[in-house]
Scaffold this motif. Structure first.
Motif, short mmCIF file in Angstrom:
data_model
loop_
_atom_site.label_atom_id
_atom_site.label_comp_id
_atom_site.label_asym_id
_atom_site.label_seq_id
_atom_site.Cartn_x
_atom_site.Cartn_y
_atom_site.Cartn_z
N THR B 64 0.81 -1.12 -0.09
CA THR B 64 0.22 0.05 0.03
C THR B 64 1.06 1.29 0.08
N GLU B 65 0.27 2.25 -0.51
CA GLU B 65 1.08 3.56 -0.67
C GLU B 65 1.71 4.04 0.67
N PRO B 66 2.80 4.63 1.04
CA PRO B 66 3.20 5.19 2.34
C PRO B 66 2.52 6.01 2.42
N VAL B 67 2.36 6.34 3.88
CA VAL B 67 1.64 7.47 4.13
C VAL B 67 2.28 8.22 5.40
N TYR B 73 -2.21 14.66 -0.51
CA TYR B 73 -2.52 14.68 -2.01
C TYR B 73 -3.89 13.72 -2.18
N PRO B 74 -4.74 13.92 -3.17
CA PRO B 74 -5.56 12.96 -3.55
C PRO B 74 -5.21 11.68 -4.10
N PRO B 75 -5.72 10.60 -3.63
CA PRO B 75 -5.07 9.17 -4.02
C PRO B 75 -5.12 9.14 -5.66
N PHE B 192 6.93 0.81 -2.16
CA PHE B 192 5.86 1.02 -2.96
C PHE B 192 6.28 1.55 -4.56
N TYR B 193 6.93 2.65 -4.45
CA TYR B 193 7.14 3.19 -5.59
C TYR B 193 8.24 2.54 -6.37
N PHE B 299 7.76 10.99 -6.84
CA PHE B 299 8.19 10.08 -5.96
C PHE B 299 9.35 9.12 -6.18
N VAL B 300 10.63 9.47 -5.60
CA VAL B 300 11.72 8.92 -6.21
C VAL B 300 12.46 8.28 -5.28
N THR B 301 13.09 7.17 -5.70
CA THR B 301 13.75 6.42 -4.78
C THR B 301 15.46 6.28 -5.55
#
Ligand SMILES: Nc1ncnc2c1ncn2[C@@H]1O[C@H](COP(=O)(O)OP(=O)(O)OP(=O)(O)O)[C@@H](O)[C@H]1O
Ligand SMILES: [Mg+2]
Lengths: 253, 494
Positions: B64-67, B73-75, B192-193, B299-301
């Motif tokens: 799931t997306e990290p919170v 921001y909207p999903p 996630f990303y 969203f960068v790693t």
């Protein structure tokens, strides 16, 4: 010709009235000294003249070289030749002193319709003025006033003044905290600018400076007004007797 | 500084907001195994890579997306995104600039790319950037949408044994290198990303510098997001073998869009014994308009591994763009005496949100790390620094120095600092300093009293604030970065 003419100036800082009907005229070519007790409004006057945000004239007029000074913004006043040597020069970390000075010189030249100085011309001017003010060259490659000693900051103010060649220089206690050599350097800087078309307003607590910069007039600022003016001997008298007697005289009026 | 002043300097429209209507070869929206197979087929990939993508996709499905980042921001609807777009011009390489799509040239014009570089960027056969003064200047690999349309300087670099090409090309030409290193620093299970990227990555850059070779020029990539609604998932892999040196520049601007666009890149750096990698980024994705509409989600790693003893990895970034930035370029200091550095300027204006920082993981003995983070907030911008310094038990004598400075411009913006420090031995030293300041009225007045305009005075103070980071950037990039800050803050004071 009148360089600066202040008539019945009232001014507030943070809603508080500090200048309360101040009159002063400085003619071109003259050097005037302003003395006065702590908190009497000397710095307030210098900030108001140079256009600091938050300093508001509520009444009166100020004409500078025949123009309405209060209608100009801060940088216009500077480019028109008004210079303030700060009582407490602020540090600007990361901004190279030389870079800052070049930007200032060229901004003013641009305003006056003169071509900007290139790096070579600018350095030639720096060399010339360094000889005059005796500032350590090393200070020019550091950040503006960052980590400068008190004396170095004051010398840096005078060096900037020499570089910018103002028409009206206001020195706010530039002599405070200086050793005797630095004091002479400040005086040399001011005296070098002396000419029939330039004027200075020297704010000081000590008549010692006035041995080196001999003023045409000495004014006493008390409670936001010039309460007494005289020649150089007034400074000597103040040094001897303090301000009490004048405050009494004024109170008696 | 008064509110009115701030208004004046921070109000400035995004200069590079434009869309190039180039015909794109787009895969239908949505994400499933079929789409991943299609991407892989289009790119004529070997089976091992398709397997890698599918493995990552299956893992991603369970995440799931990290919170935890301090951003709102909207999903994101991952089924509403198209995962592949290639410019048609890629099929036939133009023979001269006359044959290049005029829209593409106009794009370069607006980006301010020098004339002599445009032909090379446009992939004109035989064109070289840098004006042909031998091995100087910059080698550019342009990622236009998802596929590289140009790779220059290749011959000169390959004479030294250096590989610098698009990721897809590397898969074809150097599969053994890609296979050996892909996912070794940022595994597909990392987050996630990163998992999403591993599943659908489109293209990116690949660099390999062999033993003892010092790359004689800055390697550079321009990124653009172009086709509407296309997510962009670059993958960059950079390996410096023993004793090698390379400096890599990444710069990007994106055209104005009303809908939000997702950008989830992965960058992996590997430095072997005594190798040094310098990775510099100027990021200027579309930040959204003054009301907070649109803008890129970034969203960068990014992670570097100092695999060998005495190796060094240095990240320098200037972040002015994106609606949301979530980015922590990190270093894993595994080799003894290895060095990690992170120098960052992050600017948020209007409704921009940035949660950025770094992780320094000390594993080797006497490893050293330096963190210098400068956050600038204007308008309603929210800027968070989040940094982790972890010193493992075996990392004896490790040292870290962190400095986090925040500059606030105006009453509605915010700066937040979240430093996490874990030290597992007693011979190590960790130092952390943090400051928060406002653009001081004293400084502004001082500069203006000398005749410098208010706007120039603000720029001067901001640039001074960022000095320690800018001086880490290669010269041309430092100039570009300064200009970018000025543009981003124009209208912010007044
Ligand atoms: N921002 C401000 N808010 C309120 N009062 C102020 C402010 N600035 C100045 N004042 C007040 O105005 C008065 C005059 O201050 P000013 O600095 O002009 O004095 P000065 O004559 O320069 O004194 P000194 O010789 O100590 O330098 C003081 O009473 C000071 O407290
Ligand atoms: Mg004072």
């Amino acid at each position: 010709m009148s360089m600066l003419k202040i008539e019945n100036l009232h001014a507030t800082v943070a809603g508080k009235e500090i200048l309360k009907g101040l009159d002063l005229e400085v003619k071109a070519g003259e050097v005037h000294a302003i003395m006065g007790p702590n908190g009497s409004g000397k710095s307030t006057l210098s900030y108001l003249l140079s256009g600091r945000d938050g300093y508001e004239a509520t009444a009166g007029r100020v004409s500078y070289q025949g123009k309405d000074l209060l209608a100009m913004n801060t940088e216009e006043r500077a480019a028109e030749g008004l210079f303030l040597a700060f009582q407490y020069p602020v540090a600007i970390p990361g901004v190279n002193n030389m870079y800052f000075l070049k930007a200032a010189v060229n901004a003013q030249r641009k305003h006056r319709g003169q071509p900007e100085l290139d790096a070579v011309e600018f350095m030639a001017l720096v060399d010339e003025k360094l000889r005059l003010v005796d500032l350590k060259r090393e200070l020019l490659s550091r950040a503006v006033n960052d980590g400068f000693s008190g004396g170095e900051k004051k010398r840096n103010e005078i060096f900037q003044m020499a570089m910018l060649e103002p028409k009206l220089a206001i020195l706010d206690e530039t002599d405070s905290g200086l050793d005797i050599d630095a004091l002479k350097a400040v005086a040399d800087g001011v005296n070098a600018l002396r000419s029939p078309e330039r004027s200075s307003l020297v704010i000081t607590h000590y008549q010692r400076l006035l041995d080196y910069i001999v003023p045409d007039r000495v004014h006493v600022l008390v409670g936001g007004r010039i309460v007494k003016s005289g020649d150089k001997s007034l400074a000597l008298e103040l040094e001897e007797r303090g301000y009490g007697w004048i405050e009494k005289e004024v109170g008696a009026v | 500084m008064s509110n009115e002043q701030i208004e004046r300097v921070t109000k400035k429209e995004y200069e590079w907001g434009f869309v190039t209507p180039i015909d794109s070869d787009i895969i239908p929206k949505g994400l499933n195994e079929e789409v991943i197979r299609m991407i892989s087929t289009k790119k004529q990939e070997p089976d091992w890579l398709l397997d890698y993508r599918l493995k990552a996709f299956r893992h991603w499905l369970g995440l799931t997306e990290p919170v935890w980042p301090k951003v709102h921001y909207p999903p994101v609807d991952f089924q509403e995104i198209s995962y592949y777009a290639a410019p048609k011009t890629d099929k036939d390489r133009p023979k001269s600039l006359d044959e290049v799509d005029p829209e593409l040239l106009a794009t370069y014009e607006k980006l301010g790319i020098p004339l002599h570089e445009r032909a090379a960027l446009a992939g004109v056969v035989g064109a070289e950037s840098g004006g042909g003064e031998g091995l100087s200047g910059i080698a550019v690999d342009a990622v236009f949408d998802s596929v590289s349309v140009a790779t220059t300087y290749k011959d000169k670099l390959s004479a030294l044994g250096i590989v610098f090409c698009s990721f897809s090309e590397a898969v074809k030409e150097h599969p053994e290198l890609v296979r050996k290193y892909l996912g070794t620093v940022v595994p597909h299970t990392d987050n996630f990303y990163a998992a999403l990227n591993a599943a659908v990555f489109s293209d990116g850059s690949f660099v390999y510098v062999p033993k003892g070779v010092r790359c004689p020029m800055e390697l550079s990539t321009y990124f653009r997001i172009n086709a509407s609604g296309t997510g962009q998932f670059e993958r960059t892999l950079l390996v410096a073998d023993e004793g090698a040196y390379v400096s890599y520049l990444e710069g990007c601007t994106a055209p104005q869009r009303d809908e939000n666009q997702l950008h989830a890149a992965v960058v992996e750096l590997i430095a072997m014994e005594r190798a040094e990698i310098k990775y510099s980024t100027v990021q200027n994705w579309y930040p959204g308009d003054a009301e907070g509409r649109g803008g890129i989600y970034n969203f960068v790693t990014k992670r570097g591994l100092c695999a060998g003893a005495r190796s060094k990895i240095s990240w320098t970034q200037v972040e002015t763009g994106s609606a949301i930035t979530w980015k922590y370029p990190s270093c894993v200091l595994k080799g003894d005496d290895s060095v990690g550095e992170f120098y960052s300027v992050a600017l948020t204006n209007n409704f921009q949100q940035a949660d950025t920082g770094t992780k320094m993981i000390h594993l080797g003995k006497r490893t050293k790390s330096t963190i210098v983070s400068k956050g600038i907030s204007a308008g309603r911008g929210q800027n968070s620094y989040r940094g982790l310094v972890r010193i493992a038990r075996q990392a004896e004598g490790a040292r870290n120095y962190s400095q986090c400075d925040s500059l606030l411009m105006g009453p509605d913006c915010g700066a937040h600092t979240f430093p996490y420090i874990e030290v597992k031995n007693t011979s190590s030293q960790v130092e952390h300093e943090a400051t928060t300041s406002k653009i001081s009225e004293d400084q502004l007045f001082y500069l203006r009293q000398r005749g410098i305009s208010e706007e120039d005075a603000v720029n001067m103070i901001v640039n001074g604030f960022c000095k320690e980071v800018f001086r880490e950037l290669p010269m041309e990039f430092a100039v570009e970065a300064q200009k970018l800050l000025e543009v981003s803050l124009e209208g912010a004071v007044g």
